[in-house]
Design a protein around this motif. Structure first.
Motif, PDB file in Angstrom:
ATOM      1  N   LEU A 149      -2.236   2.895   7.446  1.00  0.00           N
ATOM      2  CA  LEU A 149      -1.688   3.795   6.436  1.00  0.00           C
ATOM      3  C   LEU A 149      -2.259   5.195   6.627  1.00  0.00           C
ATOM      4  O   LEU A 149      -3.470   5.380   6.723  1.00  0.00           O
ATOM      5  CB  LEU A 149      -2.048   3.265   5.040  1.00  0.00           C
ATOM      6  N   ALA A 150      -1.392   6.195   6.687  1.00  0.00           N
ATOM      7  CA  ALA A 150      -1.868   7.571   6.812  1.00  0.00           C
ATOM      8  C   ALA A 150      -2.769   7.946   5.644  1.00  0.00           C
ATOM      9  O   ALA A 150      -3.783   8.638   5.820  1.00  0.00           O
ATOM     10  CB  ALA A 150      -0.681   8.532   6.893  1.00  0.00           C
ATOM     11  N   ALA A 151      -2.421   7.481   4.438  1.00  0.00           N
ATOM     12  CA  ALA A 151      -3.254   7.769   3.274  1.00  0.00           C
ATOM     13  C   ALA A 151      -4.633   7.138   3.407  1.00  0.00           C
ATOM     14  O   ALA A 151      -5.639   7.704   2.958  1.00  0.00           O
ATOM     15  CB  ALA A 151      -2.570   7.283   2.001  1.00  0.00           C
ATOM     16  N   SER A 184       4.559  -1.179   9.112  1.00  0.00           N
ATOM     17  CA  SER A 184       3.712  -0.673   8.035  1.00  0.00           C
ATOM     18  C   SER A 184       4.375  -0.741   6.678  1.00  0.00           C
ATOM     19  O   SER A 184       3.716  -0.958   5.664  1.00  0.00           O
ATOM     20  CB  SER A 184       3.303   0.766   8.324  1.00  0.00           C
ATOM     21  N   GLN A 185       5.676  -0.575   6.615  1.00  0.00           N
ATOM     22  CA  GLN A 185       6.349  -0.440   5.330  1.00  0.00           C
ATOM     23  C   GLN A 185       7.040  -1.712   4.862  1.00  0.00           C
ATOM     24  O   GLN A 185       7.412  -1.803   3.702  1.00  0.00           O
ATOM     25  CB  GLN A 185       7.398   0.681   5.408  1.00  0.00           C
ATOM     26  N   ILE A 218       1.833   2.307  12.399  1.00  0.00           N
ATOM     27  CA  ILE A 218       2.688   2.316  13.561  1.00  0.00           C
ATOM     28  C   ILE A 218       2.641   0.944  14.192  1.00  0.00           C
ATOM     29  O   ILE A 218       1.732   0.165  13.952  1.00  0.00           O
ATOM     30  CB  ILE A 218       2.226   3.374  14.584  1.00  0.00           C
ATOM     31  N   LEU A 219       3.644   0.609  15.003  1.00  0.00           N
ATOM     32  CA  LEU A 219       3.733  -0.700  15.634  1.00  0.00           C
ATOM     33  C   LEU A 219       3.851  -0.525  17.131  1.00  0.00           C
ATOM     34  O   LEU A 219       4.671   0.244  17.599  1.00  0.00           O
ATOM     35  CB  LEU A 219       4.952  -1.455  15.103  1.00  0.00           C
ATOM     36  N   ALA A 220       3.053  -1.231  17.872  1.00  0.00           N
ATOM     37  CA  ALA A 220       3.199  -1.259  19.320  1.00  0.00           C
ATOM     38  C   ALA A 220       3.526  -2.679  19.730  1.00  0.00           C
ATOM     39  O   ALA A 220       2.670  -3.549  19.713  1.00  0.00           O
ATOM     40  CB  ALA A 220       1.915  -0.793  20.003  1.00  0.00           C
ATOM     41  N   GLY A 221       4.799  -2.921  20.059  1.00  0.00           N
ATOM     42  CA  GLY A 221       5.188  -4.257  20.478  1.00  0.00           C
ATOM     43  C   GLY A 221       5.550  -5.121  19.312  1.00  0.00           C
ATOM     44  O   GLY A 221       4.705  -5.537  18.541  1.00  0.00           O
TER      45      GLY A 221
END
Length: 747
Positions: free
Chosen positions: A563-565, A166-167, A10-13
């Motif tokens: 990464l969720a993984a 993230s991607q 996730i990205l904050a800012g």
């Protein structure tokens, strides 16, 4: 969307950190242009230059003239206000919103747009502009035309799979740095340049600039950069030979420079520059999910995983032999690229390719670099340079260029055509071994052992086959793996370490314990994965010995903490260590990053069940089934949940779905059969076991269970399966007991 990076978060800012806050040594591409004008011109007309740019009237290719399109029942409006571009569409809550376009993303054949979803988070919108010329291009195109996309779908534009940080960021921008705020539980992403600048490939240029200013470049390796391109290889044709041979060079530095963004991989470090590729990244091995059984590309794997399989790479061919690195263009038009090493008078003639010159089928890439289409319109060519093998297609279902190109023709037609041309069938391809290992065939283990000794075999193919040996439940596995665990190539060692997952726990620990001195990051990562699975059963002394390896594993995982993984892997590690509270926090973080993460949902449900929270486990599993209703793992887990609730009829339905799912495992069939038998349905259990053995003829658990359920020493079927079990595990006490039980003596 496509993504070469196996990380997520996730990205904050999305804004840049002020320049004064930087502590790196990056100079910026503008500095490079002053001395490298020709390279700069090539770069500025390349796709790299347009990887990510601020959205302006000059960079936006799409039609934002207040147009509307409808996909999946959702209306989207593209429009401008002055020089600013906006998208009005359905947002994360399901209600409509107006979202500013911050950046363009890519250019050819699709240009995507990064939208600010309203909280500073950049997301790649799932409707892209097709930049190809008319009539097929110049249109708005949904990236998932065949998926039932809604705000709850994993590929909806506000979801994790479309997150820029993230991607996308690692390979579309320069000097990407992600930091995690544990209090806010958020990642902040910073970059030096929005697009792919010079230092994205060459590393920080500060030292290079300083050396240039002081006239000291000639005295320093790589001119002050952490690394540089490989020494050039000369390709010379020996007398009377039609294929050139390499002379000089041979290093993998171009793989180190290019591979990070042209591969499906997980990072092992946050500072990859100057490191060999396999020390910086964990490349996804060749399996039957991302690749076909013969190694041809199936899913989007981004070139390197196919190229490293090729004979060309093994002989020394590198990226720069075929591509100009700054523009990405081919070095020669048409078949000229291949003619550098393959004599045109032998290969670029109708007697070889059997097609009229200049027509489809006469280009080398038509037969040896077949394309698959991703993102609907983006053709990617296979860089393993396969030879069309229609016999493999008929046997294993792999594609071949002949039948793919000739509409209405099949593998049998292609087989007959090759026979008429006098081309002998190739029976030695490793695909058959791959298929056998995947199904657990012990004969494939012996064949693989011989193949692995073949000179010139790609290390990636060797590593992938060694990893697949874990499926073969036979006592011979340890002997097969042993010589490769100490191989000089770290990729091969990594594959052998993955193969240890098929060893009994005591033998696995003995094997790993004798190699705890291993220093290669990629190999140690694989060792830790294998070790963590058996850690709960280790002695206190063994746990102390394993502690440094698992600490290193934790540190490597931190490189992809968004990464969720990765959070799920951390949670699994904590479970193995008996640390349930940190495991729960890691699972929760994984589901904050990606609420649709199937693995996290199923594994977290198992933890909550073990903690006595059965109802919460059921809720998590129902969420998993809403994401993937036909998934075998989710169905078997939910079926067992229903068994614990004594809802047996509903449980059998779920367990049956799991046993017959495309991603089923022998264990799922075993669970289904045992459930049937426990409910007095012995005949149905026998049918399920027989069907399972049809898919996995060498499954130890399925075979032993079927023998017990048949239970008749007069049955030829029972004795046939006993013979198979004795071949699989001749020293097994369980098999010996079964033989004595049903015959009174070994035969």
């Amino acid at each position: 969307m496509g993504c070469a990076v196996a990380i997520a978060g996730i990205l904050a800012g999305a804004g840049l950190v002020p320049e004064t806050a930087r502590a790196d040594d990056y100079a910026g591409s503008a500095v490079c242009k002053s001395c490298h004008a020709a390279e700069a011109v090539a770069w500025e007309r390349s796709d790299h230059f347009r990887a990510m740019q601020e959205a302006t009237p000059g960079t936006v290719a799409g039609d934002f003239s207040d147009v509307r399109v409808t996909f999946h029942g959702m209306d989207t409006r593209f429009f401008r206000e002055g020089d600013d571009h906006f998208v009005e569409t359905v947002g994360p809550s399901g209600s409509r919103g107006k979202y500013p376009v911050r950046y363009t993303f890519g250019h050819r054949p699709l240009q995507q747009y990064l939208l600010d979803r309203g909280d500073g988070v950049l997301q790649a919108f799932d409707v892209a502009w097709d930049t190809r010329s008319e009539p097929e291009g110049q249109r708005w195109y949904h990236l998932q035309p065949d998926e039932p996309v809604s705000p709850a779908h994993p590929f909806f534009w506000t979801r994790h799979a479309m997150n820029w940080s993230s991607q996308c960021a690692d390979c579309h921008s320069t000097r990407v740095v992600k930091t995690f705020d544990p209090k806010k539980r958020e990642f902040t992403t910073d970059y030096r340049e929005a697009n792919v600048g010079c230092e994205a490939c060459h590393g920080p240029a500060g030292e290079h600039v300083r050396l240039a200013e002081s006239n000291e470049l000639a005295d320093v390796p790589f001119a002050g950069f952490a690394s540089g391109p490989s020494p050039p290889i000369k390709w010379l044709f020996p007398a009377e030979k039609s294929i050139a041979e390499p002379h000089g060079g041979g290093a993998d530095r171009e793989i180190d420079m290019c591979g990070g963004c042209h591969s499906l991989r997980t990072p092992l470090t946050t500072e990859p520059f100057g490191k060999p590729y396999h020390e910086a990244y964990r490349l996804e091995l060749v399996d039957d999910v991302r690749y076909f059984l013969d190694g041809q590309i199936r899913e989007e794997v981004f070139v390197l995983g196919s190229f490293l399989q090729s004979k060309m790479h093994v002989r020394g061919v590198t990226c720069g032999n075929c591509h100009e690195p700054h523009s990405g263009d081919l070095r020669f038009p048409g078949n000229g690229v291949c003619a550098q090493c393959h004599r045109a008078d032998v290969y670029d003639v109708a007697s070889h390719h059997r097609h009229p010159p200049g027509q489809p089928g006469s280009a080398c890439i038509d037969c040896h670099m077949p394309a698959r289409t991703y993102m609907g319109v983006d053709d990617r060519r296979d860089h393993s340079f396969p030879i069309p093998r229609p016999a493999l297609g008929a046997e294993l279902g792999v594609p071949n260029a002949c039948a793919d190109c000739h509409e209405g023709r099949d593998d049998q037609w292609a087989i007959a055509s090759l026979r008429d041309w006098g081309v002998a069938e190739d029976r030695d391809h490793w695909a058959r071994i791959h298929e056998g290992l995947r199904r657990g065939n012990p004969e494939a283990l012996a064949t693989a052992e011989a193949l692995l000794e073949t000179p010139g075999l790609s290390p990636l193919v060797a590593a992938s086959l060694l990893a697949q040996t874990a499926n073969v439940a036979t006592t011979a596995l340890g002997d097969v793996l042993r010589p490769w665990l100490d191989h000089s190539d770290p990729l091969v060692r990594r594959g052998a370490m993955a193969g240890t997952g098929g060893l009994p726990n005591d033998l696995r620990w003995w094997t790993l314990a004798n190699r705890l001195h291993e220093t290669h990051p990629g190999v140690r990562f694989e060792m830790a994965v294998s070790l963590s699975e058996i850690y709960p059963g280790l002695s206190p002394a063994a746990r102390r010995a394993a502690a440094p390896l698992l600490a290193d594993y934790r540190q490597r995982l931190a490189a992809s903490a968004d990464l969720a993984a990765t959070q799920t892997a951390l949670a699994r590690l904590e479970v193995s260590l008996g640390r349930t509270a940190p495991a729960q926090r890691a699972f929760e973080r994984a589901l904050e990053i990606d609420p649709t993460s199937l693995v996290a949902l199923v594994d977290f449900a198992d933890l909550r069940r073990a903690q006595g929270h059965e109802q919460e486990a059921g809720t998590l599993l129902r969420r998993a089934l809403s994401v993937a209703p036909d998934n075998g793992t989710a169905n078997v887990a939910y079926g067992l949940h229903l068994v614990r609730l004594n809802r047996h009829d509903q449980a059998l339905t779920r367990l049956s779905t799991a046993a017959h799912a495309p991603d089923a495992q022998p264990r799922f069939v075993y669970i289904y059969a045992v459930a049937l038998d426990s409910l007095g349905k012995r005949e149905r259990a026998l049918t399920a076991l027989r069907e399972g053995i049809g898919r996995w003829p060498w499954s130890f658990d399925l075979l032993t269970t079927l023998v017990l359920y048949i239970g008749d020493d007069r049955s030829p079927e029972l004795h046939r399966h006993l013979d198979t079990l004795e071949a699989l595990a001749p020293d097994s006490p369980q098999v010996r007991a079964l033989r004595e039980r049903y015959t009174g003596h070994r035969q």
